[in-house]
Write an enzyme that holds these catalytic residues in place. Structure first.
Site: not given
Ligand code: DHE
Length: 559
Positions: A338, A102
């Site tokens: 995830h 957290m």
């Molecule tokens: Fe992400 C991918 C969910 C927080 C940057 N993130 C994903 C995917 C999911 C997800 C389900 C896959 C998508 C796909 O491939 O179809 N992320 C979540 C959350 O639920 C979480 C934990 C909290 C939220 O409220 O969103 C979360 N994610 C973040 C961030 O704080 C990040 C670091 C910065 C931002 O931009 O928000 C972040 N997530 C990313 C990135 C990807 C990603 C850059 C894609 C990665 C890739 O190379 O495909």
């Protein structure tokens, strides 16, 4: 206290008070004025729901239903003798975070807001409204119909090497020319954009905002711009198109966190065609009212999408060859699903079940689970990294939020039958610079494996990336301090070095230096061979860059 900064910034712009009903006061729970409730709901939706779920059933974060959070009238014990949380303890947890992951909010929320949230989460969560097909259709905007779009590429950009860059806190993506490093267009999109994905053709970029707004950008326009838009839900993270031969870009699909469902659309216009709910039973046999859609990927060997449902731990293979009579294979894996990516052959999809510390590998050819692999704490692969290990053969790599290792898992490959016994085994754990890794990346033309650690509590580590030599993983990595390499003055807030992404020819690796909203952020471009800085892309408009998606690599799932 060392705290793992895990996803502190779940943000949605919607007028949440309009979306959510009123919180019901209930016995033993603190009473909130209507104004306080409205403010608390907004903060909860923006900051907490991403990890704890809107119904507070828990996922990445703990269950926050009143039976845990409320102070009992008769003291502080609940059935079984476990301590109830109550306002005071909750305030401490919200302020300072926990070892369990957290985050601390004392630098994000005021003392009054923390007190408000500690009281709010003791009340019964309201159930947000549903979102019907009609509402989805009403939100659809076809800005440029297909017949009015260019018939050929109208700019002279090298589209293969274009990068779609999330400008997280401004609700935009920057389209940056990989050859010249110039920003070609900044496009208004949904809020706190999550990912960009490419059409099979490489012409269109699909951008999904956390607010559920899906934008379709046409790269053939003189100045690339949004040609269609739709709101697929109130909270969303994933999108892809149909990529199987004969169906290229016929359909798009976007997954929603709330309501828990996915929307199938026409690929080139985003006109909605069908909505499918993901509510149902978990792998443990319990009904879940909020099974959110996590990663989605399109198969190239069947007309199918792999749709990973977080809370149920069920992986859906959705056959889009007949949308009206939709056939779905439901594969049991583990909770909570995830992110993930393909193996080298693009037959197996490997997805993190992060609360179970497992990786699930799906055989998309056979339509069944190939393996559930035990790994260290909280795997977070992004899409992972594939390479041929000198000793173990083909491997797919994940990093971890909760452990300081990179895990290499053997994958089957018809070209390397000598390594078949390594399939689905953890063949090596490589020591990383710390926990808090989010993304790993390599490229078939490179001998390097890049890994970040942006969620590490130590500034030095969060601002750095490690580069491993895949020819000899026993060697310590080269650690690059991206913040220092940027040449920008130090800021109070940590500037997290996040998401390595290769250029189309694999000569460069781009890293985001993700600073505060008012700080100058940057993208630092390294030469993949020499590991020297080639360019620092700064611009006043470069605000909070996070994910970067190279057109060619994303289009072809190269990682
Ligand atoms: Fe992400 C991918 C969910 C927080 C940057 N993130 C994903 C995917 C999911 C997800 C389900 C896959 C998508 C796909 O491939 O179809 N992320 C979540 C959350 O639920 C979480 C934990 C909290 C939220 O409220 O969103 C979360 N994610 C973040 C961030 O704080 C990040 C670091 C910065 C931002 O931009 O928000 C972040 N997530 C990313 C990135 C990807 C990603 C850059 C894609 C990665 C890739 O190379 O495909």
């Amino acid at each position: 206290m060392k705290k793992l900064k895990y996803f502190a910034f779940a943000v949605l712009p919607v007028a949440v008070s309009a979306v959510f009903g009123q919180a019901r006061a209930q016995e033993g729970a603190p009473t909130l004025t209507p104004e306080e409730k409205a403010q608390a709901k907004k903060i909860y939706f923006e900051r907490c729901a991403g990890c704890h779920g809107v119904l507070r059933k828990g996922a990445t974060g703990k269950n926050l239903e009143p039976h845990w959070t409320k102070t009992l009238k008769d003291g502080t014990k609940q059935e079984g003798g476990t301590l109830k949380l109550g306002t005071e303890r909750l305030q401490k947890i919200i302020s300072y975070g926990t070892e369990g992951g957290m985050v601390n909010f004392d630098d994000i929320l005021t003392k009054e807001e923390i007190n408000l949230m500690a009281r709010y989460i003791q009340t019964t969560p309201d159930v947000p409204p549903e979102y019907s097909f009609k509402e989805t259709m009403d939100s659809w905007k076809l800005i440029v119909p297909v017949e009015q779009r260019p018939k050929k590429q109208m700019n002279n950009f090298n589209l293969k090497n274009m990068f779609s860059v999330t400008l997280r806190d401004t609700g935009e993506v920057a389209l940056i020319d990989g050859d010249t490093k110039e920003i070609r267009s900044i496009v208004k999109t949904g809020y706190a954009v999550h990912i960009s994905r490419l059409s099979a053709s490489g012409r269109y970029v699909y951008v999904i905002g956390r607010d559920g707004r899906l934008s379709l950008i046409d790269l053939w326009m003189e100045k690339p711009a949004v040609v269609a838009e739709i709101k697929v839900g109130f909270d969303a993270r994933s999108v892809d198109t149909s990529k199987f031969k004969g169906y290229e870009d016929k359909y798009a699909v976007a997954g929603s966190y709330w309501p828990p469902q996915y929307v199938i659309m026409e690929g080139e216009t985003l006109k909605p065609l069908k909505i499918v709910s993901t509510r149902g039973m978990t792998v443990d046999g319990e009904y879940h009212p909020e099974p959110r859609v996590a990663s989605i990927v399109s198969s190239q060997i069947k007309p199918e999408w792999v749709i990973n449902v977080k809370e149920t731990g069920q992986i859906l293979l959705v056959d889009y060859s007949d949308i009206k009579n939709l056939k779905t294979t439901t594969i049991e894996s583990a909770k909570f699903l995830h992110d993930g990516g393909w193996d080298m052959t693009q037959r197996y999809f490997l997805v993190a079940a992060n609360a179970s510390n497992k990786i699930a590998a799906v055989d998309t050819k056979e339509g069944k689970l190939a393996a559930l692999i035990d790994v260290k704490k909280i795997p977070h692969p992004g899409r992972g990294a594939n390479f041929v290990h000198p000793q173990f053969g083909p491997v797919w790599t994940t990093g971890h939020l909760g452990a300081d290792v990179l895990t290499l898992i053997g994958t089957p490959h018809p070209k390397y039958p000598q390594y078949k016994d390594n399939a689905w085994k953890v063949v090596q754990e490589v020591k990383h610079i710390g926990s808090g890794n989010l993304f790993v990346k390599t490229h078939p033309k490179s001998t390097h494996l890049w890994a970040d650690a942006p969620q590490n509590p130590e500034r030095e580590i969060a601002e750095s990336v490690a580069v491993y030599d895949i020819r000899d993983l026993s060697k310590p990595p080269v650690v690059l301090n991206v913040a220092k390499d940027s040449g920008l003055p130090e800021t109070k807030a940590i500037r997290r070095a996040v998401h390595p992404e290769y250029s189309a020819d694999a000569s460069e690796v781009w890293i985001s230096l993700w600073g505060g909203k008012t700080d100058q952020s940057a993208i630092v471009v390294y030469d993949d061979k020499t590991l020297k800085v080639k360019k620092v892309i700064t611009d006043p408009k470069m605000i909070t860059p996070t994910g970067k998606f190279n057109v060619y690599n994303t289009q072809h799932d190269i990682y």
